[in-house]
Design an enzyme around this catalytic site. Structure first.
Site, PDB file in Angstrom:
ATOM      1  N   GLY A 239      10.688   1.265   2.910  1.00  0.00           N
ATOM      2  CA  GLY A 239      10.115   1.728   1.654  1.00  0.00           C
ATOM      3  C   GLY A 239       9.018   2.761   1.879  1.00  0.00           C
ATOM      4  O   GLY A 239       9.031   3.808   1.269  1.00  0.00           O
ATOM      5  N   GLY A 666       0.714  -2.522   8.903  1.00  0.00           N
ATOM      6  CA  GLY A 666       1.791  -1.659   8.417  1.00  0.00           C
ATOM      7  C   GLY A 666       1.445  -0.181   8.383  1.00  0.00           C
ATOM      8  O   GLY A 666       2.327   0.660   8.529  1.00  0.00           O
ATOM      9  N   GLU A 667       0.189   0.137   8.150  1.00  0.00           N
ATOM     10  CA  GLU A 667      -0.142   1.536   7.900  1.00  0.00           C
ATOM     11  C   GLU A 667      -1.061   2.174   8.933  1.00  0.00           C
ATOM     12  O   GLU A 667      -1.012   3.386   9.159  1.00  0.00           O
ATOM     13  CB  GLU A 667      -0.739   1.661   6.487  1.00  0.00           C
ATOM     14  CG  GLU A 667       0.367   1.512   5.459  1.00  0.00           C
ATOM     15  CD  GLU A 667      -0.116   1.159   4.066  1.00  0.00           C
ATOM     16  OE1 GLU A 667      -0.153   2.054   3.229  1.00  0.00           O
ATOM     17  OE2 GLU A 667      -0.429  -0.020   3.812  1.00  0.00           O
TER      18      GLU A 667
HETATM   19 MO1  MOS Z   1       2.375   1.389   1.333  1.00  0.00          MO
HETATM   20  S1  MOS Z   1       2.188   3.415   1.062  1.00  0.00           S
HETATM   21  O1  MOS Z   1       0.960   0.823   0.579  1.00  0.00           O
HETATM   22  O2  MOS Z   1       3.771   0.921   0.555  1.00  0.00           O
END
Ligand code: MOS
Length: 701
Positions: A239, A666-667
């Protein structure tokens, strides 16, 4: 009544490198993705995009298209069902004749087969009233404005002290403008939906980052009670933010299914991934840094210009990380937007931190050169003990440990500070470093834990596993809270029939869902103990909601930190640039699953290589659109571009952030990577590239 024995485990499941639970299903092809649910009498929908950037739809050849054998219906603003919104926003699909950007959905064909729908959509003729458009972001645009807040709710501007005065009296000043282009999210699985109506009950199989919010929005749009909508999203192929909010296609699927009274499926084509499912705004960022003779920062200003659409406001929080990264008494951050005739930008992996830290961490490297300090030493001298804007203590801040450990693992001491000092034949070799950070937050979530008479457990919540390994990490968290072996825990997610949960976004999944899973399992364990381990045949369930607990918790700045190190090689004659090595060290709290966490961090860093060297959505000024809309022309890093990427982490316990002590991974991997590569490129070549991507023509001549 059956008696069950819950043995108390001594080896924690958290911290173990457990392989993905659904891995075998995915490898065998038996994991069902949204588009693949087998349904009888399903019809196919194909969306038609506008060929103009601004204006109105005057008429369509829908009547002629309806005559094509196999075509069931042609939808446009003239006949589409009315939704509860008509404000022209992205989800007000086919609610008006207005065209706000090129390739916005203006019609759709529903047909017996995918092929007929696609063919008929291509044959549909649309007449427009064309109006002038503006699609180009410019720093001197008189129509720039100040939004009320920036995503997701930060103040637009901050200011402390006398920035201009401090810059005037600084021993060293860096003042440059950095630019990043628009970027389009391209998960492997594009958005897809199947909608099925039974009376006034709607079921949607949908690819998203959060089925609960999709359900809430669909209920609102179609005027249904929330309980009448079910969203199933068991497996999702990525996603990166593009699936964080419901997109027009899920609305279109539900609309089309209503009209033809059959299940309808729709898949976004790769080309449409560049049209109406969001993208990262281009940015123009001026960064000014002032420092004293000893390299202590006295002034920081970060002024950002970016775009939104005419129909919705999305203001990326590009300068927000600059508010907490470095000490400095005088400081300012601002964000200005321009409404253009473009699709609405949105979330893409680390919105804000990612483009913002490219600019800040490039500028810090330029300050290191100006002050003749090692870039690590400069960062350490300006590492603030508390939040520099508010003075509040960080829950934990281990940037220093990341920089030092990274320097050791990378071999930073081998570096030459002077550019062009190292070569290997035709290759100029350089190294660079950048810091990274990402907030560690959590949202309220519900979760239900069931004990079964056979000694197994079901833990259920509407979390999303978009390929991250969330299902596996939550199983580990549940196992520890239950004191059970992970193999005795079945983890159910991706279905609104389970307890309501927030979306996978902002690196908050593990924190938010894991918190609720922990509390539900603790509650169940206490119930079991009180019942002496006996479980009724129907099972024993505990459902929790962490809302109160999270609201009660005092707010404190909580962030993960990291340090990115890059080695690049540039062919002196051709400018060909290669990232030879990339190494990141992160302080992200407790790592729930080292295997899946490493893959998140390496994935983020790889996307950072793409950002540094390859990715850019190019503007078509003539037609008002992005020109490159396939993966042949929109380039991303492939295996050959990524020879060696290593992710490491330091042991960090942060008992404040959540019961697991995990900060989310994740980021942060993408944050800082592009700056580390740009800084290494300068070290190799003596050329400073301030506008991404770093392409060979910028390095020669
Ligand atoms: Mo992430 S850009 O917070 O799905």
């Amino acid at each position: 009544m059956t008696r069950t024995t819950t043995t108390t485990r001594t080896t924690p499941a958290i911290g173990a490198a457990m392989t993905r639970i659904e891995g075998p299903d995915k490898v065998r092809g038996s994991a069902t993705y949204a588009y693949e649910y087998p349904l009888d009498a399903v019809a196919y929908c194909c969306a038609v995009g506008s060929t103009i950037a601004h204006g109105r739809v005057r008429s369509t050849s829908a009547d002629a298209i309806r005559q094509i054998p196999g075509v069931l219906e042609v939808l446009s603003h003239a006949n589409a069902p009315r939704l509860a919104i008509s404000d022209g926003s992205e989800l007000a699909v086919l609610q008006s004749d207005r065209v706000a950007y090129r390739r916005q959905i203006v019609a759709a064909v529903v047909a017996e087969s995918f092929e007929i729908a696609t063919e008929a959509a291509g044959a549909l003729e649309i007449e427009y009233d064309v109006e002038p458009f503006a699609v180009e972001l410019k720093s001197d645009d008189p129509d720039l404005y100040r939004p009320d807040k920036v995503n997701p709710g930060f103040p637009t501007d901050t200011e402390a002290g006398d920035v201009d005065g401090a810059l005037r009296s600084a021993a060293h000043v860096v003042d440059h403008t950095y630019r990043t282009p628009a970027y389009h999210n391209n998960p492997m699985e594009p958005h897809a939906s199947i909608a099925v109506w039974e009376g006034d009950d709607l079921t949607v199989f949908d690819s998203n980052q959060g089925a609960s919010p999709v359900r809430a929005r669909l209920a609102e749009l179609f005027g249904l009670p929330t309980g009448s909508v079910r969203v199933v999203s068991e497996h999702v192929g990525g996603g990166f933010g593009a699936k964080g909010l419901p997109r027009p296609v899920v609305v279109l699927a539900a609309m089309a299914a209503r009209v033809v009274d059959r299940p309808v499926k729709i898949a976004v084509t790769r080309e449409q991934m560049f049209a109406f499912v969001g993208y990262r705004t281009p940015t123009i960022q001026r960064v000014q840094l002032g420092a004293d003779a000893g390299g202590r920062i006295t002034a920081i200003a970060h002024d950002v210009i970016e775009q939104t659409s005419t129909i919705e406001e999305f203001a990326e929080q590009t300068a927000v990380a600059t508010r907490m990264m470095y000490a400095g008494a005088s400081r300012r951050t601002t964000h200005r937007l321009r409404r253009l005739d473009v699709p609405t930008p949105g979330w893409m992996r680390a919105p804000g931190e990612c483009p913002g830290m490219f600019a800040l961490e490039s500028a810090v490297d330029e300050l290191a050169i100006a002050t003749r300090l090692d870039p690590i030493e400069l960062r350490l001298r300006n590492d603030p003990p508390t939040d520099p804007e508010t003075g509040a203590p960080f829950t934990s801040r281990n940037l220093e440990a990341c920089l030092r450990e990274g320097a050791r693992l990378f071999g930073w001491s081998q570096r030459h500070a002077e550019p062009r000092a190292r070569r290997d034949g035709r290759w100029l070799v350089g190294t660079g470093v950048a810091a990274s950070t990402y907030p560690a937050r959590a949202r309220a979530s519900k979760a239900t834990a069931w004990a079964r008479p056979d000694g197994s457990f079901d833990v259920e919540l509407c979390a999303a596993d978009i390929g991250t390994g969330a299902r596996t990490a939550l199983t580990q968290i549940a196992a520890d809270a239950l004191g059970a072996e992970p193999r005795r825990v079945r983890l159910g997610l991706g279905d609104t029939n389970f307890s309501e949960a927030p979306l996978a976004g902002g690196s908050m999944g593990t924190s938010s869902w894991g918190w609720a899973v922990t509390r539900a399992c603790e509650g169940l364990r206490a119930r079991l103990a009180a019942a002496n381990g006996s479980v009724p045949v129907a099972g024993l369930a505990v459902e929790v909601d962490t809302k109160d607990e999270i609201e009660r918790r005092a707010q404190r700045p909580a962030h993960a930190f990291g340090a990115q190190f890059a080695e690049v090689r540039v062919d002196e004659d051709t400018g060909e640039i290669r990232v030879a090595r990339l190494l990141g060290v992160f302080a992200a709290g407790r790592i729930v699953n080292p295997m899946t966490a490493r893959s998140q961090l390496i994935g983020g860093m790889t996307m950072g290589i793409s950002m540094a060297l390859l990715e850019a959505s190019l503007l078509d000024r003539e037609y008002g659109d992005y020109l490159n809309h396939d993966l042949a022309q929109y380039e991303i890093a492939t295996c050959a571009d990524v020879p060696m990427v290593e992710a490491h982490w330091i042991d960090e316990r942060d008992d404040f952030v959540n019961p697991m002590g995990a900060k989310g991974v994740g980021e942060i991997g993408i944050v800082g990577t592009a700056a580390a590569i740009a800084n290494a490129t300068y070290n190799a070549t003596g050329v400073r590239v301030r506008d991404l991507p770093i392409r060979l023509e910028k390095l020669i001549g």
